[in-house]
Design a protein around this motif. Structure first.
Motif, PDB file in Angstrom:
ATOM      1  N   HIS A   2       0.688  -0.984   0.217  1.00 20.36           N
ATOM      2  CA  HIS A   2      -0.150   0.096   0.293  1.00 20.36           C
ATOM      3  C   HIS A   2       1.147   1.216   0.102  1.00 20.36           C
ATOM      4  N   ILE A   3       0.178   2.069  -0.993  1.00 19.44           N
ATOM      5  CA  ILE A   3       1.163   3.115  -1.375  1.00 19.44           C
ATOM      6  C   ILE A   3       0.593   4.986  -0.457  1.00 19.44           C
ATOM      7  N   ALA A   4       0.820   5.916   0.633  1.00 20.49           N
ATOM      8  CA  ALA A   4       0.061   6.757   0.910  1.00 20.49           C
ATOM      9  C   ALA A   4       1.307   8.158   0.773  1.00 20.49           C
ATOM     10  N   ILE A   5       0.522   8.993  -0.079  1.00 19.00           N
ATOM     11  CA  ILE A   5       0.868  10.386  -0.468  1.00 19.00           C
ATOM     12  C   ILE A   5       0.014  11.372   0.172  1.00 19.00           C
ATOM     13  N   LEU A   6       1.340  11.892   1.452  1.00 18.44           N
ATOM     14  CA  LEU A   6       0.318  12.669   2.230  1.00 18.44           C
ATOM     15  C   LEU A   6       1.248  14.233   1.431  1.00 18.44           C
ATOM     16  N   THR A   7       1.310  15.205   1.630  1.00 19.45           N
ATOM     17  CA  THR A   7       0.933  16.354   1.083  1.00 19.45           C
ATOM     18  C   THR A   7       0.388  18.010   2.459  1.00 19.45           C
ATOM     19  N   SER A  52       5.424  26.806   2.852  1.00 25.49           N
ATOM     20  CA  SER A  52       6.218  26.135   2.032  1.00 25.49           C
ATOM     21  C   SER A  52       4.971  24.780   1.653  1.00 25.49           C
ATOM     22  N   GLU A  53       5.110  23.414   0.808  1.00 27.20           N
ATOM     23  CA  GLU A  53       4.377  22.929   0.548  1.00 27.20           C
ATOM     24  C   GLU A  53       5.299  21.157   0.834  1.00 27.20           C
ATOM     25  N   TRP A  54       5.469  19.958   1.560  1.00 20.91           N
ATOM     26  CA  TRP A  54       5.985  18.802   1.553  1.00 20.91           C
ATOM     27  C   TRP A  54       5.116  17.659   1.084  1.00 20.91           C
ATOM     28  N   THR A  55       5.775  16.947   0.652  1.00 26.52           N
ATOM     29  CA  THR A  55       5.174  15.886   0.465  1.00 26.52           C
ATOM     30  C   THR A  55       5.911  14.601   0.446  1.00 26.52           C
ATOM     31  N   PHE A  56       5.406  13.661   1.388  1.00 25.88           N
ATOM     32  CA  PHE A  56       5.693  12.332   2.022  1.00 25.88           C
ATOM     33  C   PHE A  56       4.887  10.704   1.196  1.00 25.88           C
ATOM     34  N   ASN A  87      -3.444  23.310   5.288  1.00 25.49           N
ATOM     35  CA  ASN A  87      -3.909  22.045   4.378  1.00 25.49           C
ATOM     36  C   ASN A  87      -3.171  20.487   4.441  1.00 25.49           C
ATOM     37  N   VAL A  88      -3.957  19.655   4.299  1.00 19.88           N
ATOM     38  CA  VAL A  88      -3.573  18.258   4.399  1.00 19.88           C
ATOM     39  C   VAL A  88      -4.308  17.692   3.591  1.00 19.88           C
ATOM     40  N   GLU A  89      -3.286  16.660   2.810  1.00 20.39           N
ATOM     41  CA  GLU A  89      -4.251  15.824   1.325  1.00 20.39           C
ATOM     42  C   GLU A  89      -3.424  14.581   1.830  1.00 20.39           C
ATOM     43  N   ARG A  90      -4.625  13.931   1.850  1.00 21.97           N
ATOM     44  CA  ARG A  90      -3.401  11.930   1.965  1.00 21.97           C
ATOM     45  C   ARG A  90      -4.408  11.417   0.631  1.00 21.97           C
ATOM     46  N   GLU A  91      -3.765  10.527  -0.004  1.00 22.33           N
ATOM     47  CA  GLU A  91      -4.178   9.778  -1.224  1.00 22.33           C
ATOM     48  C   GLU A  91      -3.508   8.570  -1.323  1.00 22.33           C
ATOM     49  N   PHE A  92      -4.667   8.057  -1.105  1.00 20.19           N
ATOM     50  CA  PHE A  92      -4.120   5.983  -0.986  1.00 20.19           C
ATOM     51  C   PHE A  92      -3.997   5.458  -2.592  1.00 20.19           C
ATOM     52  N   PHE A  93      -3.406   4.726  -2.278  1.00 17.16           N
ATOM     53  CA  PHE A  93      -3.378   3.747  -3.699  1.00 17.16           C
ATOM     54  C   PHE A  93      -2.864   2.333  -3.236  1.00 17.16           C
TER      55      PHE A  93
END
Length: 93
Positions: A2-7, A52-56, A87-93
């Motif tokens: 599983h993969i998550a993208i946290l911005t 600033s914007e950071w992605t994990f 702002n917090v965004e989460r995407e799951f794959f």
């Protein structure tokens, strides 16, 4: 797998230079990039002093595991970074 993208998007009120911005963001890459299951980068607002914007990118064996890691990252950032999370965004794959 599983993969998550946290911005996370940050506001840095009163920040007057890119050098100050780097100091206030507190080395996110060094703190979180050490984990073999996490990749981190400054993904946006690179030229602005006050934002600033950071992605994990988090990889794990279960969705529950990566959700837990996302929460840990968010909680730690709120304690260590001298900025406001707007702002917090989460995407799951």
């Amino acid at each position: 797998m599983h993969i998550a993208i946290l911005t996370l998007t940050f506001s840095l009120p009163g920040c007057g230079s890119l050098k100050e911005k780097r100091q206030r963001m507190g080395g996110l890459h060094e703190r979180f990039g050490r984990s073999p299951s996490v990749a981190v980068c400054e993904s946006g607002e690179r030229d602005r002093h006050d934002a600033s914007e950071w992605t994990f990118v988090i990889v794990g064996l279960s969705k529950r595991e990566i959700e837990s890691q996302c929460r840990e990252i968010e909680e730690k950032i709120e304690r260590i970074v001298d900025a406001r999370v707007v702002n917090v965004e989460r995407e799951f794959f």
